[in-house]
Scaffold this active site. Structure first.
Site, mmCIF file in Angstrom:
data_model
loop_
_atom_site.group_PDB
_atom_site.id
_atom_site.type_symbol
_atom_site.label_atom_id
_atom_site.label_comp_id
_atom_site.label_asym_id
_atom_site.label_seq_id
_atom_site.Cartn_x
_atom_site.Cartn_y
_atom_site.Cartn_z
ATOM 1 N N GLU A 34 0.874 -1.161 0.000
ATOM 2 C CA GLU A 34 0.000 0.000 0.000
ATOM 3 C C GLU A 34 0.922 1.224 0.000
ATOM 4 O OE1 GLU A 34 -2.607 0.312 3.380
ATOM 5 O OE2 GLU A 34 -3.474 2.176 2.612
ATOM 6 N N ARG A 259 5.095 -12.737 10.051
ATOM 7 C CA ARG A 259 5.857 -11.551 9.676
ATOM 8 C C ARG A 259 7.210 -11.546 10.379
ATOM 9 N NH1 ARG A 259 3.800 -6.256 9.996
ATOM 10 N NH2 ARG A 259 1.957 -6.966 8.915
ATOM 11 N N LYS A 269 4.742 0.977 10.096
ATOM 12 C CA LYS A 269 4.847 2.285 9.456
ATOM 13 C C LYS A 269 4.446 3.404 10.416
ATOM 14 C CE LYS A 269 3.506 0.494 5.015
ATOM 15 N NZ LYS A 269 2.296 0.182 4.288
HETATM 16 P P1 ATP Z 1 3.066 -2.185 8.393
HETATM 17 O O1 ATP Z 1 2.114 -2.974 9.245
HETATM 18 O O2 ATP Z 1 4.485 -2.343 8.776
HETATM 19 O O3 ATP Z 1 2.679 -0.776 8.251
HETATM 20 P P2 ATP Z 1 1.690 -3.182 6.142
HETATM 21 O O4 ATP Z 1 1.394 -4.619 6.257
HETATM 22 O O5 ATP Z 1 0.606 -2.229 6.446
HETATM 23 O O6 ATP Z 1 3.004 -2.856 6.964
HETATM 24 P P3 ATP Z 1 1.605 -3.200 3.285
HETATM 25 O O7 ATP Z 1 2.074 -2.189 2.328
HETATM 26 O O8 ATP Z 1 0.153 -3.440 3.421
HETATM 27 O O9 ATP Z 1 2.234 -2.831 4.698
HETATM 28 O O10 ATP Z 1 2.360 -4.584 3.059
HETATM 29 C C1 ATP Z 1 2.810 -5.076 1.838
HETATM 30 C C2 ATP Z 1 3.184 -6.512 2.013
HETATM 31 O O11 ATP Z 1 4.282 -6.630 2.925
HETATM 32 C C3 ATP Z 1 2.052 -7.326 2.588
HETATM 33 O O12 ATP Z 1 1.947 -8.519 1.837
HETATM 34 C C4 ATP Z 1 2.470 -7.586 4.004
HETATM 35 O O13 ATP Z 1 1.937 -8.777 4.465
HETATM 36 C C5 ATP Z 1 3.999 -7.615 3.905
HETATM 37 N N1 ATP Z 1 4.640 -7.264 5.166
HETATM 38 C C6 ATP Z 1 4.451 -6.148 5.901
HETATM 39 N N2 ATP Z 1 5.170 -6.190 7.044
HETATM 40 C C7 ATP Z 1 5.857 -7.366 7.020
HETATM 41 C C8 ATP Z 1 6.772 -8.003 7.926
HETATM 42 N N3 ATP Z 1 7.144 -7.442 9.076
HETATM 43 N N4 ATP Z 1 7.264 -9.218 7.572
HETATM 44 C C9 ATP Z 1 6.909 -9.788 6.416
HETATM 45 N N5 ATP Z 1 6.048 -9.252 5.538
HETATM 46 C C10 ATP Z 1 5.517 -8.060 5.822
HETATM 47 MG MG MG Z 2 -1.301 -2.771 5.480
#
Ligand code: ATP
Ligand code: MG
Length: 557
Positions: A34, A259, A269
């Site tokens: 995102e 994760r 984030k």
């Molecule tokens: P955050 O929670 O850190 O803000 P997010 O999941 O909201 O991250 P996205 O842009 O939605 O961020 O994630 C893009 C991809 O990265 C998704 O498939 C998510 O599952 C993966 N992802 C995010 N954080 C991790 C992590 N700590 N380890 C592995 N994969 C991750």
């Molecule tokens: Mg997300």
């Protein structure tokens, strides 16, 4: 087609089964960020996992922005994410997509669900929807608008799209089951009204699909076979499957993994944004940040990131990886590839009193001494006045001290043996200069009589030295778990007040004048350093990437 070369994991096992039983005859993965922030090392794990699987099975990998929320998303993040994914080495070829590419298709599919009696327009407010939803232990209640006729729903949904209604006044919901034990199935919202400008579609839409409505269908449209995501989406899988089945379209298989969490690190984030906005770090690319751009500026290499991802693998159980393991992998990569250089971080002058004042000698020293097969050398100038590290001299040393001290002989790395004969002091009595004599027969670091010295120290010629700045970085947090705080505190209470020390009077070997931003070196006896983007021609800046001491290897003993 199943791949047997790489280490196995549960995802590969599932894929192999699918290829064997014919569920799929190919592998197609994607990374779906995102664009509401910069990528961090957790995202890197996901990128490398998805891209790695596509490569291993001779399949395809897409980069797709899940850009369904115009309020939080920006072009700046899109550009940065593209750059970061490319730096990691993942190749989407010509398959860069956006969920917003599918807004029209998603709209038409929503109409199909309305016609099938599987979606309805709800006039409840957001707050009322929450109340009607029930709890984990109590079932929800049907909305009074749930049984609207198909005709009325079609009319209202069209008018939502045409901009007749204000933000928040109505939503489109899937009609599933308000009593489902899975909260995600209690008539989830599919569309909301938002009169907002979208970075890609501008003002074309004033209704926007919710992530849960867009995500699975985007995977389906792109022909993704294995939709790999983190564990928190496990409970959403039944909803995604319900949408796909109700629409009767191609079905990807979602697979969830745990994760990545790292000690001494915050990853979300939201928290990273706080560190930036509240000024705890200098920006998203501060070398202490676990963002891809922070890691890159710190001197991490894509090779080290890939090796790390390989090593930690994937699992179904949440765990925390020791940051020492990441540093260990990085150190291994840098040890193999970073050229050596001499740099004096806290200089102390050394005068070789029996060396002619006008003489300059050049010593060829190995650039890759760790690699016996690599004969490359570089030339360092030597003259009467040198700089050594303040730490490499002690006036009253303990017996175990093998560096320079009055009367003691040491080897100047790659040059001569010198013996300390005295010191000069300033008015306050502080030692400001070391006096030594050198043994001309020890040129190159050995003597004809074969006498041994216990210490070898690095040095830089005073006349030829490059002045520069070195930024010493330490962990951003003092606790392995930054959340280990008192009840009235938050993770910022564990910030390390000494995570950055700036040394502005460093003396660097003159060869470093040709270093480019991003070039890494081993400063001998000190650690790995990378040239920073804030360097100017007169003032090079180097960031400490990681020290030489392998704390991971030690932890394993
Ligand atoms: P955050 O929670 O850190 O803000 P997010 O999941 O909201 O991250 P996205 O842009 O939605 O961020 O994630 C893009 C991809 O990265 C998704 O498939 C998510 O599952 C993966 N992802 C995010 N954080 C991790 C992590 N700590 N380890 C592995 N994969 C991750
Ligand atoms: Mg997300």
């Amino acid at each position: 087609m199943s791949d047997t070369t790489a280490p196995s994991n549960f995802i590969r096992t599932i894929i192999n089964e699918h290829l064997q039983n014919g569920r799929y005859d190919r592998v197609h993965t994607r990374f779906p960020p995102e664009p509401n922030g910069y990528l961090h090392i957790g995202h890197a794990k996901s990128v490398l996992l998805n891209y790695g699987l596509a490569q291993a099975y001779n399949g395809k990998f897409n980069l797709r922005f899940d850009d369904t929320n115009p309020l939080k998303e920006e072009q700046e993040f899109i550009d940065a994410i593209i750059e970061d994914v490319r730096w990691l080495g993942a190749d989407w070829e010509d398959r860069l997509f956006y969920a917003s590419d599918y807004f029209q298709q998603l709209y038409e599919w929503a109409i199909q669900l309305i016609k099938d009696g599987k979606a309805y327009v709800d006039d409840l407010s957001a707050e009322e929807i929450r109340q009607y939803r029930g709890t984990l232990t109590a079932p929800g209640q049907n909305s009074p608008y749930r049984d609207r006729s198909v005709a009325e729903n079609l009319d209202l949904f069209r008018r939502m799209k045409e901009g007749e209604f204000p933000d928040g006044s109505r939503v489109l919901r899937a009609k599933i089951d308000m009593a489902s034990p899975n909260m995600n199935l209690r008539d989830p919202v599919m569309y909301r009204i938002l009169h907002a400008e979208h970075p890609r579609t501008g003002r074309a839409w004033c209704i926007y699909p919710m992530y849960d409505w867009a995500h699975g269908q985007s995977d389906s449209i792109e022909g993704i076979t294995h939709s790999i995501c983190t564990l928190e989406f496990e409970d959403h899988r039944p909803l995604y499957d319900w949408f796909i089945e109700s629409l009767g379209i191609y079905a990807p298989q979602q697979i969830e993994f745990a994760r990545l969490n790292l000690t001494y690190t915050v990853m979300s984030k939201r928290r990273l944004r706080r560190l930036v906005e509240e000024g705890y770090v200098s920006g998203w690319d501060d070398p202490r940040m676990p963002t891809i751009r922070g890691l890159r500026r710190r001197g991490y290499t894509p090779e080290a990131m890939r090796a790390f991802a390989e090593l930690i693998g994937v699992s179904k159980a949440n765990s925390i990886v020791d940051i020492e393991l990441l540093e260990h992998v990085l150190r291994d990569d840098l040890n193999a590839h970073a050229p050596r250089a001499m740099a004096v971080l806290r200089p102390l002058k050394l005068v070789v009193t029996n060396y002619p004042a006008d003489r300059v000698e050049e010593f060829a020293v190995p650039t890759h001494p760790q690699d016996k097969g690599n004969p490359e050398t570089r030339v360092v100038p030597f003259c009467r006045e040198l700089f050594i590290e303040q730490d490499d001299f002690m006036e009253n040393p303990p017996a175990s001290y093998h560096r320079l001290a009055p009367g003691q002989e040491v080897r100047l790395l790659g040059a001569y043996y010198v013996t300390c004969t005295g010191v000069a002091r300033d008015a306050a009595g502080k030692v400001v200069e070391i006096h030594c004599t050198y043994d001309p027969a020890s040129r190159g670091g050995q003597t004809p009589d074969g006498r041994k010295v216990k210490g070898t120290i690095h040095w830089v010629s005073a006349r030829h030295a490059l002045d520069g700045e070195v930024r010493l970085y330490d962990r951003l947090f003092t606790q392995p778990n930054p959340d280990d705080v008192a009840e009235d505190e938050d993770f910022t209470a564990n910030l390390n007040p000494n995570s950055l020390e700036v040394l502005t009077h460093c003396k660097l070997e003159p060869n470093l004048a040709s270093a480019q931003v991003g070039d890494s070196f081993q400063f001998m006896r000190q650690g790995y350093y990378v040239k920073d983007k804030e360097s100017t021609p007169d003032h090079p800046v180097f960031n400490l990437t990681v020290g030489l001491k392998d704390t991971w290897a030690k932890m394993q003993k």
